[in-house]
Design an enzyme around this catalytic site. Structure first.
Site, PDB file in Angstrom:
ATOM      1  N   SER A 120       0.856  -1.173   0.000  1.00 49.13           N
ATOM      2  CA  SER A 120       0.000   0.000   0.000  1.00 49.13           C
ATOM      3  C   SER A 120       0.894   1.225   0.000  1.00 49.13           C
ATOM      4  O   SER A 120       1.970   1.210   0.613  1.00 49.13           O
ATOM      5  CB  SER A 120      -0.912   0.017   1.223  1.00 49.13           C
ATOM      6  N   HIS A 433       1.745 -10.725   5.713  1.00 43.06           N
ATOM      7  CA  HIS A 433       2.564 -10.691   6.926  1.00 43.06           C
ATOM      8  C   HIS A 433       4.023 -11.019   6.602  1.00 43.06           C
ATOM      9  O   HIS A 433       4.636 -11.871   7.226  1.00 43.06           O
ATOM     10  CB  HIS A 433       2.032 -11.702   7.953  1.00 43.06           C
ATOM     11  N   ASN A 467       7.907  -5.503  10.173  1.00 41.58           N
ATOM     12  CA  ASN A 467       7.842  -6.967  10.217  1.00 41.58           C
ATOM     13  C   ASN A 467       9.135  -7.591   9.736  1.00 41.58           C
ATOM     14  O   ASN A 467       9.476  -8.721  10.118  1.00 41.58           O
ATOM     15  CB  ASN A 467       6.690  -7.475   9.341  1.00 41.58           C
TER      16      ASN A 467
END
Length: 507
Positions: A120, A433, A467
């Site tokens: 995004s 993720h 992450n």
């Protein structure tokens, strides 16, 4: 360089916002510049799309789709093939509104790949689209070389920043009975099995209902309290400027005008997501052995089950005051290295219905050095940055985990006396993720990119977050861990900003 600040933060998502908030709280006199390649979206900076009026939601989705900006993707649905580990995919059907696919380079022929890898690009990053699920990791999911008490303190702060609630059910009888039924099935898997609980959710609850929190909640009133804070949208970080192993600033590009300019700073934080963070390091000439390697994405299986009358609910209760909750079957080391979430539609902020539940089951991917994102010296992506190619394969252990995902989801539905209507093993990249591409380590041994505070080995003043720094194999949703690690790293960085200038030594 005509402009100078104390710290530049690349990325305005939950992690970049956490760095800004923690540093601003500790050093309110600092000049903090947050740069975001994407545009501003309606509402206050970082506002979650779920809280927006429908017209603003549609506008935000169109704005944050990077090269697909302005293209309506609302009619497209994620797809997957349960029968094949190497599905033939129609990439158009993998696109989610508000996101854009990595596309070319996401899947190499003959490999599992990450065909659904998405990003995004807008103020708030992925944090304006996420689900809010914030479970803490268990057992081997936790990072072993960070003292447990320090990590727990960081998680506590992360919970406060994101307004994480441990149980939004408010004593709701339906959720209590659903949790009890799933606990009776799964808590007996082993004497030390992690117990079934309600999923901690990052959400703001008031008289207007329940709203997912995100970067806007993290930032709060920082702009009013810290005069030197600036969030500069439509600004691409092209490279970090490094001389003699020390950061001196960043080279930026205005996406609106094409102007390229430099900003001086002795501290730079890159929190641009797990694909674009290593990309920026590569473009900056920072290329340690582990850069881009050990990338991993949760193995994902999703489905839907029809619930019996015992777990159905009167859905006539207005949504703003309806109890909210998701039942969590946690990862449990050596018992079940998967995580399951059961979303009763009658208790969801995302969809409504009286007699069905959504299933989201994640598996821990076996970590491999060969799973990596690599960058081209010559080809460029739509932002003019080094083009990416992902190499990603499944192991025998991964295939066993996929079987466990399927059997666990089936068990969960049976425990509720439900009827399983669909169960799909999703393409690589579907979980969103992505982790490990700039992983932290206890020592600079070629197996990591940074230390436990996100400080890149051998480059003074360069910190990474997101992450991508998580070094362990996990099944838990990673955002709260990334925010907790950012809290700890930002506190250390703020300490450095308060120290008198001295000769810098690389980490």
């Amino acid at each position: 360089m005509s402009e100078s600040v104390d710290v530049v933060i690349v990325g305005s998502g939950p992690v970049g916002s956490t760095f800004a908030r923690v540093i601003g709280d500790a050093r309110p006199g600092c000049r903090i510049l947050v740069v975001e390649a994407g545009p501003r979206v309606p509402g206050v900076p970082g506002l979650h799309t779920q809280t927006m009026p429908p017209e603003d939601l549609a506008s935000a989705q169109l704005l944050t789709q990077g090269p697909q900006s302005g293209i309506d993707q609302s009619g497209l649905r994620e797809t997957g093939e349960a029968a094949s580990l190497d599905p033939v995919l129609d990439q158009d059907q993998l696109v989610r509104p508000g996101l854009f696919l990595l596309g070319k380079g996401a899947k190499v022929e003959g490999e599992f790949g990450m065909a659904a890898a998405s990003m995004s690009s807008g103020v708030g990053g992925m944090g304006i689209h996420w689900s809010g699920s914030s479970p803490r990791p268990n057992g081997t999911e936790r990072i072993p070389f960070i003292p447990a008490d320090e990590l727990d303190q960081a998680y506590d702060t992360a919970d406060r920043l994101l307004s994480v609630g441990r149980d939004l059910a408010g004593g709701d009888d339906l959720l209590r009975r659903m949790r009890s039924a799933l606990a009776a099935e799964f808590d007996g898997d082993a004497p030390d099995a992690s117990p079934v609980i309600m999923t901690p959710l990052a959400a703001v609850v008031d008289e207007d209902g329940t709203r997912v929190s995100g970067p806007s909640v993290i930032l709060g009133d920082l702009a009013e309290r810290v005069p030197g804070f600036e969030l500069r949208a439509g600004t691409l970080a092209r490279r970090v400027l490094i001389e003699g192993g020390t950061v001196h600033g960043v080279e930026l590009e205005s996406r609106a005008t094409g102007e390229i300019y430099q900003v001086r700073s002795s501290e730079v934080v890159v929190a641009a997501d797990a694909l674009r963070t290593p990309q920026l390091l590569f473009a900056s000439g920072v290329r340690p052995r582990a850069l881009g390697h050990y990338i991993n994405d949760h193995l994902k299986m999703t489905g839907m089950a029809v619930l019996p009358d015992a777990f159905a609910a009167d859905d006539r209760v207005p949504a703003p005051v309806r109890p909210i909750g998701v039942v969590l079957i946690p990862f449990s080391s050596r018992v079940r290295e998967i995580q399951g979430q059961v979303h009763p539609a009658a208790r969801s902020i995302w969809f409504s219905g009286a007699d069905f539940a959504g299933l989201a089951f994640y598996g821990a991917k076996e970590l491999q050095f060969s799973d990596c994102v690599v960058f081209s010296e010559s080809e460029r992506d739509s932002f003019g940055m080094p083009a990416m190619t992902i190499h990603y394969t499944l192991t025998d252990r991964d295939r066993a985990t996929i079987d466990l995902l399927e059997s666990s989801a089936t068990r969960a539905v049976a425990a509720l006396d439900g009827e399983l209507k669909s169960l799909v093993f999703a393409p690589g990249g579907s979980s969103l993720h992505y982790q490990g591409s700039t992983r932290m380590g206890a020592a600079d041994d070629g197996e990591s990119v940074c230390d436990s505070y996100g400080r890149v080995w051998n480059v003074h003043g360069l910190t990474v977050g997101g992450n991508n720094v998580i070094p362990t194999a996990t099944a838990a949703n990673p955002t709260i861990t990334s925010v907790a690690l950012a809290v700890r790293a930002a506190q250390k960085l703020a300490e450095r900003l308060g120290e008198p200038e001295r000769e810098a030594e690389p980490v």
